[in-house]
Design an enzyme around this catalytic site. Sequence first.
Site, PDB file in Angstrom:
ATOM      1  N   LYS A   1       0.039   3.684  -2.713  1.00 34.29           N
ATOM      2  CA  LYS A   1      -0.995   4.717  -2.661  1.00 34.29           C
ATOM      3  C   LYS A   1      -0.424   6.133  -2.638  1.00 34.29           C
ATOM      4  CE  LYS A   1      -4.646   1.887  -0.523  1.00 34.29           C
ATOM      5  NZ  LYS A   1      -4.009   0.586  -0.249  1.00 34.29           N
TER       6      LYS A   1
ATOM      7  N   SER B   1       0.792  -1.235   0.000  1.00 36.34           N
ATOM      8  CA  SER B   1       0.000   0.000   0.000  1.00 36.34           C
ATOM      9  C   SER B   1       0.820   1.280   0.000  1.00 36.34           C
ATOM     10  CB  SER B   1      -0.954   0.008   1.197  1.00 36.34           C
ATOM     11  OG  SER B   1      -2.065  -0.814   0.945  1.00 36.34           O
TER      12      SER B   1
ATOM     13  N   SER C   1      -6.098   3.388   4.627  1.00 41.36           N
ATOM     14  CA  SER C   1      -5.576   2.632   3.485  1.00 41.36           C
ATOM     15  C   SER C   1      -6.662   1.836   2.784  1.00 41.36           C
ATOM     16  CB  SER C   1      -4.444   1.696   3.934  1.00 41.36           C
ATOM     17  OG  SER C   1      -3.663   1.285   2.831  1.00 41.36           O
TER      18      SER C   1
END
Length: 446
Positions: free
Chosen positions: A67, A64, A128
Amino acid sequence: MKKVFKTTLLFTILTIFMTAMMVPQQANANESLNILADAAILVDADTGKILYEKNADTPLGVASMTKMMTEYLLFEAIEEGRITWDQQYNVTDFTYQVSQDRALSNVPLRADGSYSIKELYEALAIYSANAATIGIAETIAGTEGEFVRLMNEKAVELGLEDTKFVNSTGLNNADLKGMHPEGTGETDENVMPARSVAKLAKVLMEDYPEVLETASIAKAVFRADTSDAIEMENWNFMLPGLVYEYEGMDGLKTGTTNFAGHSFTGTAKRGDTRLITVVMKAVDSEGVGSYKARFDATRALMDYGFGQFTKQEIVPAGYQFEDKQTLPVSKGKEDEVKIAVKEPITMMVRSSEKDAYVPELVLDESLLVDGNLEAAIEKDQVVGTVKLTTESGTDYGYLDGAAGGVEVITTESVERANWFALSLQAVGGFFSTMWTGAVDFVKGLF
């Protein structure tokens, strides 16, 4: 008397021994920094100076932390007016299915729901949330596949070497319910080296510092005061008030998958100093990955950076190189021009290593003709840059590979000589060449 002498001698020996033990430990502090992760890097956010690195150029899974690129493209789209914060996103079958999987990090979305980009962004940055991230990607580019193309284009533009994005979230493509972005395979993964992750974090905070306003929120509620309300605790447990809180921590992005392990891009600010850390696939002393392991590794890096380094002026503005205070000039009223460093070079170093750095002149060879600058020459004309070398210790350089890009300039102007003076120079050069040739000819006779 003998007893006093023996006591004094023993004390002296112990003092010498302890001193000898302490000096090497200080000199080799960075070598003894044991970061339990597949890769790690510590960077001064202001200058991009790398203070420590371990295996920082090997592409690894980023999960993640991906992102951060999605955030960059979101802020860019907002800035350019292509989308707005209050713009509504209508949930697709894809994002609905992904959002219902609570084994993944998600806020559940209603199949017939409509959500503002601001809501989705907060869920992305704080919790997230993966389906929310895909919703942002679809809003910006139409499809996640097209958004992935934009991500990879931006990676090239930002100089993120050895970077490959296959989705907007960092999830394993295999977790995307068979609906992974077109042009990618089910076993494909997002990969980046730690150096590129740090560079992405740095440019994200430089171009869009408002990212920290949301990344620093420890807890929030998605869709507060509605039946869909869900508490969101930031996965960055080093934020104030959370279990591994760290002074000055205010971002930036965690990442965890089986492929990437436990990873984290952290940033903290104390005084005028902001540090960026990246740890990838962190483990504990038993070799087991965990949330605690990634935060322990981050803490070790942060403590090392804040504790061992201070900002020091290595080269002052106006500095002149001892062996190159001037450059030769052709076709000018003067036959040389003075040069100096335009701006000071300040960077994070250990106090004991400040004097170990030596500035070297790197001339722009494209400006020179037979080693000369050709008049007319303006004052403050850029003629090169500064390269720093170190005589001792380890220097990891900068994220962009340069010493801050500090320029070397002329400190005065040199007018071009008039035609008469140029003619005299040409005649002088002609006879000088003839004389040199004649001398060489005569020498050749003997």
